[in-house]
Design an enzyme around this catalytic site. Structure first.
Site, PDB file in Angstrom:
ATOM      1  N   GLU A  29       0.858  -1.191   0.000  1.00  0.00           N
ATOM      2  CA  GLU A  29       0.000   0.000   0.000  1.00  0.00           C
ATOM      3  C   GLU A  29       0.897   1.245   0.000  1.00  0.00           C
ATOM      4  O   GLU A  29       1.847   1.331   0.778  1.00  0.00           O
ATOM      5  CB  GLU A  29      -0.931  -0.017   1.221  1.00  0.00           C
ATOM      6  CG  GLU A  29      -1.634   1.281   1.550  1.00  0.00           C
ATOM      7  CD  GLU A  29      -2.488   1.864   0.422  1.00  0.00           C
ATOM      8  OE1 GLU A  29      -3.264   1.126  -0.196  1.00  0.00           O
ATOM      9  OE2 GLU A  29      -2.338   3.079   0.154  1.00  0.00           O
ATOM     10  N   ARG A  40     -17.196   5.064   4.787  1.00  0.00           N
ATOM     11  CA  ARG A  40     -16.097   4.278   4.219  1.00  0.00           C
ATOM     12  C   ARG A  40     -15.020   3.934   5.245  1.00  0.00           C
ATOM     13  O   ARG A  40     -14.579   2.788   5.352  1.00  0.00           O
ATOM     14  CB  ARG A  40     -15.412   5.069   3.103  1.00  0.00           C
ATOM     15  CG  ARG A  40     -16.188   5.120   1.856  1.00  0.00           C
ATOM     16  CD  ARG A  40     -15.681   6.228   0.967  1.00  0.00           C
ATOM     17  NE  ARG A  40     -16.593   6.359  -0.133  1.00  0.00           N
ATOM     18  CZ  ARG A  40     -16.462   5.732  -1.282  1.00  0.00           C
ATOM     19  NH1 ARG A  40     -15.443   4.955  -1.508  1.00  0.00           N
ATOM     20  NH2 ARG A  40     -17.355   5.884  -2.236  1.00  0.00           N
ATOM     21  N   ARG A  98     -19.459  16.950  -1.801  1.00  0.00           N
ATOM     22  CA  ARG A  98     -19.952  15.993  -0.800  1.00  0.00           C
ATOM     23  C   ARG A  98     -19.942  16.648   0.577  1.00  0.00           C
ATOM     24  O   ARG A  98     -19.019  17.387   0.905  1.00  0.00           O
ATOM     25  CB  ARG A  98     -19.085  14.740  -0.777  1.00  0.00           C
ATOM     26  CG  ARG A  98     -19.037  14.066  -2.139  1.00  0.00           C
ATOM     27  CD  ARG A  98     -18.799  12.593  -2.040  1.00  0.00           C
ATOM     28  NE  ARG A  98     -17.394  12.261  -1.986  1.00  0.00           N
ATOM     29  CZ  ARG A  98     -16.952  10.997  -2.069  1.00  0.00           C
ATOM     30  NH1 ARG A  98     -17.802  10.004  -2.180  1.00  0.00           N
ATOM     31  NH2 ARG A  98     -15.684  10.742  -2.021  1.00  0.00           N
TER      32      ARG A  98
HETATM   33  C1  LIG Z   1     -18.359  10.167  -5.301  1.00  0.00           C
HETATM   34  C2  LIG Z   1     -18.344   8.661  -5.309  1.00  0.00           C
HETATM   35  C3  LIG Z   1     -19.376   7.957  -4.684  1.00  0.00           C
HETATM   36  C4  LIG Z   1     -19.401   6.555  -4.717  1.00  0.00           C
HETATM   37  N1  LIG Z   1     -20.432   5.903  -4.136  1.00  0.00           N
HETATM   38  C5  LIG Z   1     -20.503   4.552  -4.220  1.00  0.00           C
HETATM   39  C6  LIG Z   1     -21.598   3.846  -3.645  1.00  0.00           C
HETATM   40  O1  LIG Z   1     -22.494   4.426  -3.033  1.00  0.00           O
HETATM   41  N2  LIG Z   1     -21.634   2.489  -3.762  1.00  0.00           N
HETATM   42  C7  LIG Z   1     -20.643   1.795  -4.408  1.00  0.00           C
HETATM   43  O2  LIG Z   1     -20.726   0.562  -4.504  1.00  0.00           O
HETATM   44  N3  LIG Z   1     -19.571   2.443  -4.955  1.00  0.00           N
HETATM   45  C8  LIG Z   1     -19.486   3.795  -4.872  1.00  0.00           C
HETATM   46  N4  LIG Z   1     -18.421   4.447  -5.414  1.00  0.00           N
HETATM   47  C9  LIG Z   1     -17.350   3.660  -6.027  1.00  0.00           C
HETATM   48  C10 LIG Z   1     -16.382   3.122  -4.973  1.00  0.00           C
HETATM   49  O3  LIG Z   1     -15.973   4.168  -4.149  1.00  0.00           O
HETATM   50  C11 LIG Z   1     -15.168   2.487  -5.642  1.00  0.00           C
HETATM   51  O4  LIG Z   1     -15.607   1.590  -6.632  1.00  0.00           O
HETATM   52  C12 LIG Z   1     -14.297   1.728  -4.634  1.00  0.00           C
HETATM   53  O5  LIG Z   1     -13.984   2.526  -3.519  1.00  0.00           O
HETATM   54  C13 LIG Z   1     -13.005   1.292  -5.310  1.00  0.00           C
HETATM   55  O6  LIG Z   1     -12.225   0.582  -4.396  1.00  0.00           O
HETATM   56  P1  LIG Z   1     -10.769   0.090  -4.806  1.00  0.00           P
HETATM   57  O7  LIG Z   1     -10.213  -0.562  -3.583  1.00  0.00           O
HETATM   58  O8  LIG Z   1     -10.824  -0.693  -6.070  1.00  0.00           O
HETATM   59  O9  LIG Z   1      -9.942   1.411  -5.133  1.00  0.00           O
HETATM   60  P2  LIG Z   1      -9.480   2.565  -4.127  1.00  0.00           P
HETATM   61  O10 LIG Z   1     -10.473   2.791  -3.067  1.00  0.00           O
HETATM   62  O11 LIG Z   1      -9.090   3.709  -4.991  1.00  0.00           O
HETATM   63  O12 LIG Z   1      -8.181   1.955  -3.419  1.00  0.00           O
HETATM   64  C14 LIG Z   1      -6.952   1.875  -4.092  1.00  0.00           C
HETATM   65  C15 LIG Z   1      -5.846   1.683  -3.058  1.00  0.00           C
HETATM   66  O13 LIG Z   1      -4.606   1.499  -3.763  1.00  0.00           O
HETATM   67  C16 LIG Z   1      -3.624   2.369  -3.242  1.00  0.00           C
HETATM   68  N5  LIG Z   1      -2.707   2.676  -4.361  1.00  0.00           N
HETATM   69  C17 LIG Z   1      -2.973   3.446  -5.446  1.00  0.00           C
HETATM   70  N6  LIG Z   1      -1.905   3.491  -6.259  1.00  0.00           N
HETATM   71  C18 LIG Z   1      -0.946   2.726  -5.679  1.00  0.00           C
HETATM   72  C19 LIG Z   1       0.394   2.376  -6.050  1.00  0.00           C
HETATM   73  N7  LIG Z   1       0.960   2.827  -7.187  1.00  0.00           N
HETATM   74  N8  LIG Z   1       1.115   1.560  -5.230  1.00  0.00           N
HETATM   75  C20 LIG Z   1       0.560   1.084  -4.055  1.00  0.00           C
HETATM   76  N9  LIG Z   1      -0.706   1.406  -3.658  1.00  0.00           N
HETATM   77  C21 LIG Z   1      -1.442   2.199  -4.464  1.00  0.00           C
HETATM   78  C22 LIG Z   1      -4.395   3.573  -2.739  1.00  0.00           C
HETATM   79  O14 LIG Z   1      -3.668   4.303  -1.761  1.00  0.00           O
HETATM   80  C23 LIG Z   1      -5.652   2.902  -2.163  1.00  0.00           C
HETATM   81  O15 LIG Z   1      -5.459   2.478  -0.840  1.00  0.00           O
HETATM   82  C24 LIG Z   1     -18.367   5.834  -5.391  1.00  0.00           C
HETATM   83  C25 LIG Z   1     -17.308   6.540  -5.994  1.00  0.00           C
HETATM   84  C26 LIG Z   1     -17.294   7.936  -5.964  1.00  0.00           C
HETATM   85  C27 LIG Z   1     -16.150   8.669  -6.636  1.00  0.00           C
END
Ligand SMILES: Cc1cc2nc3c(=O)[nH]c(=O)nc-3n(C[C@H](O)[C@H](O)[C@H](O)COP(=O)(O)OP(=O)(O)OC[C@H]3O[C@@H](n4cnc5c(N)ncnc54)[C@H](O)[C@@H]3O)c2cc1C
Length: 461
Positions: free
Chosen positions: A35, A120, A204
């Protein structure tokens, strides 16, 4: 449980990375999370989850589902338990003397448990203790991956701090700005790996419930509401077990994202900007906006709708969650799709037939074949949903909007995940039996779902 004889690197510890880590640990797969941040953490406010996400959590690990239930908040009123959103005309003025005149245009009915939302960061706090200590390394920002063709030689991950690490395969869970995604795209075409601005941004805010009640009244504060309007719409729903109202206010603009760095997804803004953008809305939405902090943030909504990936994996590197299919949030299902991804991939990697890196690649290919069509459909459909809420796609034809939105939501909510996983396992078995682990799968483009489930909505009267 005996451990599998391979070690996987998970890049990114957001909702996807943590859920995947929990799922794989349970299935005897050895993993390390890398991370970039100094600790696990989430930015942003509420996230909503539906029946499909709940089904996926149950498959991943009942502990995960229990963790979610500990922080989940649902509509407060028993009569609204199965309601996802009451949809209202946000521009309509409500006569103070007869508030009942502003009735919902229609109601989106979800599953029996309705719309469960959580904060979250609180959700993440519940996930971290489900993992053994020492499984994650922090301050590890991935820069690049060396992926030798010889699958007996481990891959090397290179980090910004100058260190590197070895793994038998890499799971890119690094979100919308994924660095891992660049590895899947031709080196000369890196633009194809970048998310594009959807020309929508969002303000937001979290508002103490007692203040929200003073503006919206009891019913609309305690339950989820969607306020439609021209080129704008807003969502309100309770989080923190009903102590806080989450306000999400969307704006469509023709302007480009006002930042030279397209990777910068948030920019400073003010409450006055938000009030200006929502001029013409009724006092409900404006009243809530007035209660937000004077200094706000504007979140640009970027996605991969204009450049969907041709595959979610390449060699021994596979993308999961937003890294593979970052979406705008208008179906409220981005994170839910990430969790569905995790359920399918974990069941494939945990399958007894997967015992080496060839098996891992076959699992990646079966995952891609199972998930890509649905995940990329969501990305495109989410843009369409916002255009309906903002009267851009079907004008003010509320009947047509209700029918189409319900059909799309039904497709998202009603997935038979067990059947989907069974089919993916069969695909995995075929690939291994034929000795063609990564053979291309037939095109899985998902058409607009044809079956409209009218049970999913109530017409306003
Ligand atoms: C305004 C908004 C509202 C939303 N509301 C909803 C909802 O109501 N319901 C729903 O289902 N979804 C919702 N979503 C979508 C949801 O938030 C995302 O689909 C979800 O959080 C994605 O999770 P993730 O773990 O794939 O990515 P992320 O949450 O982006 O996590 C990525 C992780 O990788 C790490 N990282 C990034 N780059 C690197 C790197 N190069 N090396 C090491 N670590 C790295 C980051 O620090 C982070 O910890 C919403 C999105 C937005 C923008």
């Amino acid at each position: 449980m005996t451990s599998k004889p391979f070690h996987l690197a998970i890049v990114g510890g957001g909702i996807t990375g943590l859920a995947l880590a929990i799922a794989l640990k349970k299935r005897g797969v050895q993993i390390t999370i890398y991370e970039q941040a100094a600790a696990f953490g989430e930015i942003g406010a509420g996230v909503g989850m539906h029946a499909n996400a709940v089904r996926a959590m149950k498959i991943i690990d009942t502990e995960l589902l229990a963790a979610f239930e500990r922080v989940a908040t649902r509509n407060a009123w028993p009569s609204k338990k199965n309601v996802w959103f009451d949809v209202l005309d946000g521009t309509a003025e409500e006569p103070a003397s007869s508030p009942e005149l502003l009735k919902p245009l229609f109601t989106l009915i979800g599953h029996d448990d309705g719309h469960a939302a959580c904060h979250r960061a609180r959700f993440l706090d519940q996930l971290v203790p489900l993992l053994p200590e020492g499984l994650a390394q922090f301050g590890k920002r991935l820069l690049s991956i060396d992926d030798p063709e010889d699958t007996d030689i481990p891959l090397t991950l290179h980090f910004e701090d100058g260190t590197s690490a070895k793994a038998d395969a890499v799971l890119g869970c690094d979100g919308i700005k994924s660095r891992t995604r660049a590895h899947l795209v031709d080196r000369h075409d890196q633009e194809a790996a970048k998310p594009k601005y959807s020309h929508k941004f969002v303000y937001r805010g979290l508002i103490p419930m007692k203040d929200a009640v003073a503006t919206l009244g009891e019913e609309r504060s305690a339950n989820s509401m969607l306020w439609m309007g021209p080129d704008r719409h807003a969502l309100t729903f309770p989080v923190n077990h009903g102590q806080t109202l989450n306000l999400v206010a969307f704006v469509t603009t023709d302007d480009p994202w006002p930042s030279k760095d397209a990777q910068q997804l948030t920019l400073p803004a003010t409450r006055d900007d938000a009030l200006r953008d929502f001029a013409g809305f009724g006092l409900n939405v404006l009243g809530l906006l007035r209660m937000t902090a004077p200094q706000l943030e504007r979140w640009g909504l970027f996605d991969l709708a204009e450049n969907p990936l041709p595959q979610f994996f390449r060699g021994r590197v596979c993308l999961v969650g937003d890294a593979a299919h970052a979406s705008t949030p208008h179906h409220g299902a981005g994170a839910a799709m990430c969790i569905e991804d995790v359920a399918v991939l974990a069941e494939l990697l945990g399958d007894p037939s997967v015992t080496d890196t060839v098996g891992v690649q076959a699992a990646f290919a079966a995952f891609d074949s199972s998930r890509r069509g649905r995940d990329q459909w969501l990305v495109a459909s989410s843009r369409r949903a916002a255009d309906m809420y903002e009267w851009r796609a079907r004008g003010r034809d509320f009947e047509a909007i209700a029918d189409e939105v319900c059909a799309r939501q039904a497709y998202i909510w009603n997935i038979d995940l067990d059947a989907s996983i069974a089919a993916a396992r069969k695909d995995l078995a075929n690939r291994l039996a034929l000795g063609l682990p990564t053979a291309a799968a037939p095109d899985k483009t998902v058409p607009f779902p044809p079956d409209i489930d009218f049970h999913l909505r109530d017409r306003g009267s």
